[in-house]
Design a protein around this motif. Structure first.
Motif, PDB file in Angstrom:
ATOM      1  N   LEU B  40       0.745  -1.141  -0.123  1.00 15.32           N
ATOM      2  CA  LEU B  40      -0.021   0.163  -0.028  1.00 15.32           C
ATOM      3  C   LEU B  40       0.661   1.095   0.055  1.00 15.32           C
ATOM      4  O   LEU B  40       0.589   2.515  -0.659  1.00 15.32           O
ATOM      5  N   ASN B  62      -2.516  10.371   1.041  1.00 17.35           N
ATOM      6  CA  ASN B  62      -3.351   9.791   1.906  1.00 17.35           C
ATOM      7  C   ASN B  62      -3.230   8.301   1.990  1.00 17.35           C
ATOM      8  O   ASN B  62      -3.187   8.055   3.132  1.00 17.35           O
ATOM      9  N   ILE B  63      -2.967   8.051   0.805  1.00 22.87           N
ATOM     10  CA  ILE B  63      -2.822   6.321   0.638  1.00 22.87           C
ATOM     11  C   ILE B  63      -1.558   5.966   1.492  1.00 22.87           C
ATOM     12  O   ILE B  63      -1.448   5.074   2.470  1.00 22.87           O
ATOM     13  N   THR B  66      -2.270   6.293   5.174  1.00 18.88           N
ATOM     14  CA  THR B  66      -2.943   5.105   5.902  1.00 18.88           C
ATOM     15  C   THR B  66      -2.253   3.909   5.875  1.00 18.88           C
ATOM     16  O   THR B  66      -2.532   3.068   6.903  1.00 18.88           O
ATOM     17  N   SER B  67      -1.497   3.473   5.058  1.00 21.25           N
ATOM     18  CA  SER B  67      -0.444   2.474   5.038  1.00 21.25           C
ATOM     19  C   SER B  67       0.375   2.503   6.534  1.00 21.25           C
ATOM     20  O   SER B  67       0.208   1.644   7.075  1.00 21.25           O
ATOM     21  N   PHE B  69      -0.684   4.013   9.106  1.00 21.45           N
ATOM     22  CA  PHE B  69      -1.681   3.646  10.428  1.00 21.45           C
ATOM     23  C   PHE B  69      -1.954   2.231  10.371  1.00 21.45           C
ATOM     24  O   PHE B  69      -1.826   1.691  11.766  1.00 21.45           O
ATOM     25  N   ILE B  70      -1.981   1.525   9.373  1.00 24.05           N
ATOM     26  CA  ILE B  70      -2.268   0.163   9.289  1.00 24.05           C
ATOM     27  C   ILE B  70      -1.100  -0.586   9.851  1.00 24.05           C
ATOM     28  O   ILE B  70      -1.088  -1.504  10.737  1.00 24.05           O
ATOM     29  N   LEU B  71       0.106  -0.125   9.611  1.00 29.36           N
ATOM     30  CA  LEU B  71       1.484  -0.697  10.359  1.00 29.36           C
ATOM     31  C   LEU B  71       1.266  -0.520  11.903  1.00 29.36           C
ATOM     32  O   LEU B  71       1.500  -1.559  12.321  1.00 29.36           O
ATOM     33  N   ILE B 102      -2.600   6.652  16.739  1.00 32.62           N
ATOM     34  CA  ILE B 102      -3.145   6.851  15.237  1.00 32.62           C
ATOM     35  C   ILE B 102      -4.079   7.775  15.291  1.00 32.62           C
ATOM     36  O   ILE B 102      -4.452   8.542  14.163  1.00 32.62           O
ATOM     37  N   ILE B 106      -4.596  10.663  12.459  1.00 34.17           N
ATOM     38  CA  ILE B 106      -5.540  10.850  11.556  1.00 34.17           C
ATOM     39  C   ILE B 106      -6.127  12.380  11.406  1.00 34.17           C
ATOM     40  O   ILE B 106      -6.245  12.761  10.313  1.00 34.17           O
TER      41      ILE B 106
END
Lengths: 177, 144
Positions: B40, B62-63, B66-67, B69-71, B102, B106
């Motif tokens: 991502l 933004n992508i 977000t990646s 954040f997922i980490l 996070i 955000i």
């Protein structure tokens, strides 16, 4: 992930923004799966909601069609991306494994938050008590950042709007009104 | 659960050798989340550096965001744990600290995105385009 790939390919910016909203919603549901319900709330409302509205507003003020790049060569960016990705994957071999309760991240302050925050703060939701109490200064800094960004946006857009109404005589920037 | 290589003096090569040597299923599953995050992140990175459209660059950024954040969130997850809300019935909770960080990230991210979009609107008013190369061409014309 599929939506992220589609974002790369599409040239219609309206569709790109809509796909970005879907992508945010999907990542919010991923956060629910990963036990982060508060983060999922925020991502769904802020990422899928507010960010999409902001981007649509920008498209309304500018243009919603990406021009086909004539001289762009995708080879060099692709190479840079692949090298960086390979380096990152090499780095993951050292990362402690997903979901293991013995990972270093779970050894430091998190157990104390989970054990003592009920008596010290009195809120069952640990995320709220950490956010508002233990790490309250972080939240204060966050509010400062949002305030600064709001000032910046107002200066940029509000000022521009006033200037545009002042020099109506110049015909070249009229189509975006 | 074995986490080979984490305490070895040369962790990088030891972990890599262990991974290449055994390649057991648990290890691949244990790293799968991080690979998703990397794919991502690289998607976002590619959009940012290869596309000339400014709105699309912001979407890519933004992508990318977000990646990350997922980490963080997947680092805080414990298998078998529940969301960190003290109910008295559950015994294992996921780590609340990454969630807090996070949440902050955000909100800061949307603030920076809004500022970037405002800049895009201003650039469009000044140059009449949001394509990077056309802006460059116009600036060079003005400089000459």
């Amino acid at each position: 992930m599929v939506t992220a790939l589609a974002v790369i390919r599409l040239r219609d910016l309206f569709a790109v923004v809509m796909l970005f909203g879907i992508y945010s919603l999907l990542s919010a549901s991923l956060f629910v799966v990963l036990d982060a319900v508060d983060v999922a709330f925020t991502e769904a409302s802020v990422g899928a909601g507010v960010a999409t509205v902001f981007m649509l507003g920008t498209l309304a003020l500018t243009t919603s069609r990406e021009k086909t790049p004539a001289a762009h060569k995708p080879l060099l960016p692709l190479l840079a991306v692949l090298v960086t990705g390979a380096a990152l994957i090499y780095g993951t071999f050292d990362i402690p494994h997903y979901g293991d309760p013995g990972n270093p991240i779970h050894q430091h302050v998190a157990p104390r938050y989970l054990e003592d925050s009920a008596e010290e703060i009195g809120i069952p939701n640990v995320v709220s008590s950490v956010l508002a109490s233990y790490r309250g200064y972080d939240t204060l800094g966050e509010v400062t950042v949002v305030f600064t960004a709001a000032i910046g946006v107002l200066l940029l857009i509000g000022d521009a709007r006033r200037r545009r109404s002042e020099d109506r005589s110049r015909p070249d920037h009229e189509e975006d009104a | 659960m074995p986490r080979d290589g984490c305490n070895a003096p040369a962790p990088q090569s030891a972990a890599l050798r262990g991974w290449l040597g055994t390649t057991n299923k648990m290890q691949i599953l244990g790293l799968y989340n991080y690979w998703i995050f990397i794919v991502l992140m690289m998607c976002g990175f590619y959009v940012v550096i290869s596309r000339g459209n400014l709105v699309k660059k912001l979407v890519g950024l933004n992508i990318f965001q977000t990646s990350v954040f997922i980490l963080y969130i997947s680092m805080g997850k414990i298998i078998g744990g529940t969301a960190p809300i003290l109910t008295g019935t559950a015994t294992v909770y996921s780590n609340p600290l990454p969630h807090v960080l996070i949440l902050t990230a955000i909100v800061v991210g949307i603030a920076t995105t809004a500022l970037g979009l405002a800049l895009v609107v201003r650039i469009h008013e000044a140059y009449g385009t949001i394509e990077e190369d056309e802006i460059h061409a116009q600036s060079e014309d003005e400089a000459l």
